[in-house]
Design an enzyme around this catalytic site. Structure first.
Site, short mmCIF file in Angstrom:
data_model
loop_
_atom_site.label_atom_id
_atom_site.label_comp_id
_atom_site.label_asym_id
_atom_site.label_seq_id
_atom_site.Cartn_x
_atom_site.Cartn_y
_atom_site.Cartn_z
N LYS A 75 2.67 -2.23 16.05
CA LYS A 75 3.72 -2.10 15.26
C LYS A 75 3.92 -0.63 14.73
O LYS A 75 5.11 0.00 14.68
CB LYS A 75 3.97 -2.98 14.34
CG LYS A 75 4.91 -3.06 12.95
CD LYS A 75 4.90 -4.15 12.00
CE LYS A 75 6.21 -3.77 11.19
NZ LYS A 75 5.80 -4.74 9.80
N GLN A 76 2.79 -0.19 14.28
CA GLN A 76 2.96 1.48 13.60
C GLN A 76 1.37 1.88 13.53
O GLN A 76 0.38 1.21 14.23
CB GLN A 76 3.15 0.92 11.98
CG GLN A 76 2.11 -0.01 11.43
CD GLN A 76 2.81 -0.60 10.02
OE1 GLN A 76 3.20 -1.44 9.98
NE2 GLN A 76 2.67 0.06 8.93
N GLU B 281 0.75 -4.74 11.90
CA GLU B 281 0.77 -6.17 11.39
C GLU B 281 0.90 -7.06 12.79
O GLU B 281 0.93 -8.22 12.53
CB GLU B 281 1.81 -6.18 10.48
CG GLU B 281 1.55 -5.55 9.28
CD GLU B 281 2.64 -5.65 8.06
OE1 GLU B 281 3.92 -5.96 8.62
OE2 GLU B 281 2.64 -5.79 7.12
N TRP C 135 0.92 -1.28 0.04
CA TRP C 135 0.13 0.02 -0.03
C TRP C 135 0.88 1.29 0.08
O TRP C 135 0.25 2.41 0.08
CB TRP C 135 -0.73 0.14 1.26
CG TRP C 135 -0.29 0.32 2.53
CD1 TRP C 135 0.99 0.07 2.97
CD2 TRP C 135 -0.81 0.92 3.78
NE1 TRP C 135 1.25 0.19 4.39
CE2 TRP C 135 0.28 0.82 4.76
CE3 TRP C 135 -1.75 1.65 4.05
CZ2 TRP C 135 0.23 1.56 5.92
CZ3 TRP C 135 -2.12 1.89 5.46
CH2 TRP C 135 -1.11 1.98 6.31
N ASP C 136 2.24 1.11 -0.04
CA ASP C 136 3.31 2.31 0.12
C ASP C 136 2.82 3.48 -0.74
O ASP C 136 3.38 4.51 -0.75
CB ASP C 136 4.77 1.70 0.08
CG ASP C 136 4.91 0.99 1.58
OD1 ASP C 136 3.89 -0.30 1.31
OD2 ASP C 136 5.93 0.92 1.78
C1 BGC Z 1 4.89 -2.12 6.88
C2 BGC Z 1 3.92 -2.28 5.85
C3 BGC Z 1 4.41 -1.71 4.50
C4 BGC Z 1 5.48 -2.64 4.18
C5 BGC Z 1 6.43 -2.31 3.03
C6 BGC Z 1 5.90 -3.23 6.35
O1 BGC Z 1 6.81 -3.34 7.75
O2 BGC Z 1 4.30 -2.86 8.04
O3 BGC Z 1 2.79 -1.10 6.10
O4 BGC Z 1 3.70 -1.54 3.54
O5 BGC Z 1 6.41 -2.79 5.28
O6 BGC Z 1 6.94 -0.92 3.14
#
Ligand code: BGC
Length: 805
Positions: A615-616, A495, A356-357
C-alpha cells in the site's frame, strides 16, 4: 492565484466537500470546515466544527457485532446564516421569497478566496432569487488565532437594482451528527445530548449541550448585529439558538451583518463553566474590525516563525500546507492534552484519531515551534501508563502504544472495517502495527536533537524511551534455528499485509521496518541510560526496576534482530519473496485507479495478502527516518552490509510494487529518491504536492486533510532537499538538489537550539551554494557540517558556502 491566496471560481457541487476541507479555518483549538454559511449538512455540504481533543465513544452494531468507536465530535454548528428577500418594506408587502441556497437558487457568480497570510476566508456570490431580485454577498470568516475561543462572520449584502427588504437568520445548530464519512454511516454518529438554547440578553443567545458518554460540556454564545437592521429577534428552539433580523435595502446600498461566536468546553482551563465563559467572552469581544486586526497580528507572528520561501506554484501549495498544519497545531494547541490528528481538525475520516503520523509532522514543528512539539510529546507521556497496561495485557513488559489513539490512549483501531467496493465488513488487524512505539521514541530523539532540551530528554523522554525499548526487548524472541531474535506476528507500515495467505492468525513475521527501528530504539535507550546524570539514572532504574542484565540483553537484541533479505534486497518481511507477483499492468488497464488495490482484490474474492504488492512505503520508510550513513551503520550493527547498490536495488524493488494507497507513500518515495539522487524523484514530489489539492485518493480529502502528507512536503524542502540533520550538536547539510530545482533559490529560517533572534537561523540554497545566517546573540556559534568539512558560523555572521558537486 497570488502567492498568498488560494482561490476557487464558480460553484461546483461536486467539488464542495473538497473545498470545504481545504478552506477550513482553525486555530489549533477548534476548526470549522469551509462550508457555505447558508447550507446545512446534506449530500453536497458538510459544515463540521471540531474541537481538538473532544472525543466521544458510542457503540453500534454492524455485521451482527457490537463495536465501539471513539469519534472526534462534530460540535454544534456555529456557521448558519441564511437570507431571503422581498419587495417593499411594510407588513402587507409582497411575501418573502425562499431562503437563498446555491442548489435551489440561481447563483450567477461565486468566488472563494482563502487568504493564507491573514487566515481569512472570503467569499463573493451573486444570487438571483425566483422573483428576479439580485443579491450580492461578500462574506469574511475568521476563526480567531489570538483568542482561540472566538470566531466571526461578516456578511455584506448589496442589492444592486431593487428596493425592499432582506431577512437574515443567524443561528447555532445542535442537531448535527458525525455523518461526514459515507463509510461510517452504518455506525451511530449521535454524540450531542441535553441540548438547551437560551437568550442571555436581547442581543446574545446561547446553546449548550453535552457529549453523550464522555460528558464534555459544550457552550456556544453569539450575537448578530447589522448596520440599519430592525432589532434582533430571538427564536430559539431546544436544539437551535436563532437570531432573526430584517433590514431595508436600496439599490446599490450595502448592509453589513456581523456574527460573533464564542465556544467553550468543560476541558478549558481558567473557566468556571462553559456557558458562563462563552457568554462572557462574546459579550466582551470587540467588533469584527477589532477582531480582524488582532487575528491578522497573530497570523503575522506565526508566519514570521514558519515561512518557507519557495518560488512558483510549488511555493503556494507549500504555503497552503503550512497554513493547515498551523491551523491544526498552533501555539494554542500547546495548552491542551492532545496529539496529532491524522486528518487535521478538518473532517471526520479516521475519527480524529492519532496514528504514527506525528513522525511526519514533528520534524517540521521541532525547528519552528518546539513549544508546540513538546506538549504533543507529552500527550504520549500522559498515556504511558495505559501503554504499559496494554503491554501487560498482551503478556509483555514495557510500553505498547496503540496504533490509533484518542482520549485516554487505549487502542482505538476499529476491529471491523467496511470495504465500500464489496459492501462487506471485514476484520481489521492494523492494530498490530506495533512499530508506532518506535515512532514515539524516534520523535523524542528528534525533538531533543533539534532543541537540545536536556531537561525533557532526561525526565519524561528517558522514561518513555526505556519503556518502549523494554517492550521491544520482551517482544523479540530468540530463535535457536536462526541464531537471531525475531519479532513475529506484527503488521508493518504497509497495511496490505496483515497476515500470511490462508493463515489462521493475523500478523507477519520479521517486518524489516519494525525490527530495524526496534534495534535503533534499543541502541538509543542504552546510549541514553549511559548519558544520564548518575542521580537521575538511579532514580529511573529504581523506578522501573531496571537492572544491568537487562541492558546487556538489549545490546544483544539490538545486534541480532533478524532482518530478512531476498535476491539482494531487504525483504519487507519473512517469506515475502514467496508471495505471487501481481500483474500490475493488467490491473492498471482494468481499473481506473489501483491505489486501493486491497479493496479491489477483496471485492473480487481475492486477497492482497497473496501478492508482492504494498500500500505504501514500508522498507523504504527506513530511508525516510535515517540518513544513508546512519542506515548503513544500523545494518552493520545487525551484521549486514547495506551498500549503495543494495539500497538502490531495494528502492527499485518496492517502487515497482507499491500502489500508493496512502498519501504518505508518494512523499516518502519522493524523499527517498531525492536522497538517493534519483531522476524519478521530482515525479513523486510533484505528484505528492498535488495529493490533497487534487484529491488524488478520490474523495478522501473532503473527509479531512492528510496532515502528515502536508507536513512532509514542508519537511521535504527543509530536510529532504537539503539533507539537513540535527545531530551530535551540529547542523548537517548534504543538499541533493533536484534537477528541476536547479537554478531555483529557496530558503527558510530555523529555530535551532535557541537561536531565533530575527527569523532564526537562515538557510538559502542557490545554484550550488548555501548561505547560512545566524542571528546576533550571545549564544554559541553553530557548527555546520557539510560533506567533508565543518564550518563554524558565529551569531551575527552570514556565510556563503560552495556545495560539492
Ligand atoms: C496509512 C497510515 C496512516 C493513516 C493515517 C493510513 O491510510 O496507511 O500509515 O497512519 O492512514 O494517516
Amino acid at each position: 492565484m497570488t502567492e498568498w491566496a488560494w482561490e476557487y471560481e464558480g460553484y461546483d457541487p461536486s467539488q464542495e466537500r473538497l473545498r470545504e476541507s481545504l478552506c477550513a479555518l482553525g486555530n489549533g483549538r477548534f476548526a470549522t470546515r469551509g462550508a457555505l454559511a447558508e447550507c446545512s449538512a446534506d449530500q453536497i455540504h458538510y459544515p463540521g466544527t471540531y474541537v481538538a481533543g473532544c472525543y466521544d465513544r458510542v457503540a453500534s452494531t454492524v455485521a451482527g457485532r457490537r463495536i465501539e468507536n471513539e469519534d472526534m465530535v462534530n460540535v454544534p454548528n456555529w456557521l448558519p446564516l441564511r437570507f431571503r428577500c422581498r419587495d417593499g418594506t411594510g407588513p402587507g408587502e409582497s411575501a418573502w421569497g425562499p431562503w437563498l441556497h446555491p442548489d435551489t437558487t440561481r447563483i450567477l457568480e461565486h468566488r472563494q478566496v482563502l487568504h493564507l497570510g491573514s487566515g481569512l476566508l472570503e467569499r463573493r456570490s451573486r444570487y438571483a432569487d425566483p422573483g428576479g431580485r439580485l443579491l450580492d454577498i461578500r462574506q469574511l470568516r475568521l476563526v480567531h488565532m489570538a483568542d482561540p475561543h472566538l470566531a466571526s462572520l461578516r456578511t455584506e449584502f448589496t442589492t444592486p437594482d431593487w428596493a425592499g427588504e432582506v431577512e437574515v437568520e443567524s443561528s447555532i445548530d445542535a442537531t448535527v451528527r458525525n455523518v461526514g464519512v459515507p463509510r461510517y454511516r452504518g455506525l451511530d454518529g449521535r454524540h450531542l445530548v441535553h441540548d438547551l438554547a437560551g437568550t442571555e440578553s436581547p442581543d446574545i443567545a446561547w446553546l449548550c449541550c453535552r457529549t453523550r458518554t464522555s460528558d464534555v460540556r459544550l457552550a456556544l454564545a453569539f450575537h448578530t448585529s447589522a448596520t440599519d437592521a430592525t432589532p434582533v429577534r430571538c427564536l430559539n428552539t431546544r436544539t437551535r439558538a436563532v437570531q432573526l433580523l430584517q433590514f431595508p435595502t436600496q439599490p446599490g446600498r450595502t448592509v453589513t451583518v456581523d456574527k460573533t461566536v464564542a465556544l467553550h468546553t468543560s476541558h478549558d482551563p481558567a473557566i468556571s463553566d462553559p456557558l458562563h465563559a462563552a457568554v462572557d467572552r462574546v459579550r466582551h469581544a470587540p467588533g469584527f474590525d477589532g477582531l480582524l486586526a488582532s487575528h491578522r497580528y497573530a497570523w503575522d507572528q506565526l508566519w514570521r516563525r514558519a515561512e518557507l520561501d519557495v518560488p512558483g506554484e510549488a511555493g503556494l501549495i507549500l504555503r497552503l500546507h503550512l497554513f493547515h498544519v498551523l491551523q491544526t497545531l498552533s501555539p494554542h494547541t500547546a495548552e491542551l492534552d492532545v496529539g496529532v490528528p491524522a486528518r487535521g481538525l478538518h473532517g471526520e475520516a479516521y475519527r480524529g484519531h492519532v496514528f504514527w503520523d506525528e513522525l511526519f509532522v514533528l520534524p517540521y514543528l521541532n525547528l519552528h515551534f518546539p513549544e508546540v512539539s513538546r506538549p504533543l510529546l507529552d500527550y504520549r507521556h500522559r498515556r504511558l501508563e495505559r501503554a504499559r497496561l496494554a503491554a501487560r495485557d498482551a503478556g509483555h513488559r514495557g510500553a505498547m502504544y496503540p496504533w490509533q489513539s484518542g482520549s485516554d490512549g487505549r487502542e482505538e483501531t476499529q476491529r471491523l472495517h467496511l470495504n465500500p467496493r464489496s459492501g462487506r465488513w471485514l476484520p481489521d488487524h492494523t492494530h498490530l502495527q506495533q512499530h508506532v512505539g518506535s515512532a514515539v521514541a524516534y520523535n523524542i530523539w528528534q525533538y531533543w536533537e533539534a532543541t537540545g532540551d536536556v531537561g525533557f530528554l532526561h525526565a519524561k523522554g528517558a522514561e518513555r524511551l526505556l519503556q518502549i525499548a523494554r517492550f521491544w526487548a520482551d517482544r523479540a524472541a530468540y530463535d535457536d534455528g536462526l541464531g537471531r531474535y525475531r519479532i513475529r506476528g506484527v503488521v508493518g507500515p504497509d497495511e496490505y499485509h496483515d497476515a500470511y495467505p490462508d493463515a489462521e492468525t493475523p500478523g507477519i513475521d520479521d517486518n524489516a521496518y519494525t525490527s530495524v527501528t526496534a534495534a535503533w530504539v534499543l541502541t538509543r535507550a542504552r546510549e541514553l541510560l549511559g548519558a544520564l546524570p548518575e542521580p537521575r539514572r538511579r532514580e529511573l532504574t529504581e523506578r522501573i526496576a531496571f537492572d544491568g542484565g537487562e541492558a546487556e540483553l538489549w545490546r544483544d537484541i539490538a545486534h541480532r534482530l533478524y532482518v530478512p533479505f531476498h535476491k539482494g534486497v531487504i525483504s519487507q518481511f519473512d517469506g515475502y519473496e514467496t508471495l505471487a507477483e501481481l500483474d500490475w499492468d493488467a490491473y492498471r488497464t482494468r481499473c481506473d485507479d489501483i491505489r486501493r488495490l486491497d479493496r479491489i482484490l477483496e471485492a473480487e474474492g481475492d486477497s492482497v495478502n497473496r501478492f508482492q504488492a504494498s500500500k505504501q512505503a514500508d522498507v523504504l520508510m527506513l530511508g525516510y527516518l535515517f540518513s544513508p550513513a546512519d542506515l548503513t551503520a544500523l545494518f552493520a550493527q545487525l551484521g549486514h552490509t547495506l551498500d549503495d547498490a543494495t539500497w538502490q536495488r531495494t528502492v527499485d524493488h518496492y517502487l515497482q510494487r507499491t500502489s500508493h494507497g496512502s498519501t504518505l507513500s508518494g512523499l516518502v518515495h519522493g524523499w527517498v529518491l531525492t536522497r538517493a539522487r534519483r531522476a524519478e524523484a521530482w515525479k513523486f514530489v510533484h505528484e505528492a504536492l498535488l495529493g490533497d489539492i487534487a484529491d488524488v485518493l478520490g474523495g478522501t480529502t473532503g473527509e479531512g486533510i492528510h496532515l502528515g502528507a502536508m507536513a512532509i512536503t514542508l519537511d521535504l524542502v527543509q530536510r529532504g532537499l537539503t539533507g539537513l540533520q540535527t545531530r551530535d550538536g551540529a547542523l548537517w547539510l548534504d543538499p541533493a538538489p533536484l534537477p528541476e530545482l536547479t537554478g531555483a533559490s529557496y530558503g527558510f529560517a530555523l529555530r535551532y537550539r535557541g537561536h531565533w533572534g530575527g527569523w532564526g537561523v537562515g538557510l538559502r540554497m542557490r545554484r550550488g551554494r548555501v548561505s547560512i545566517t545566524v542571528p546576533a546573540s550571545d549564544r554559541a556559534a553553530i557548527t555546520v557540517q557539510l560533506p567533508g568539512r565543518a564550518v563554524m558560523v558565529r551569531p551575527g555572521q552570514s556565510r556563503e558556502l560552495m556545495l560539492p558537486d
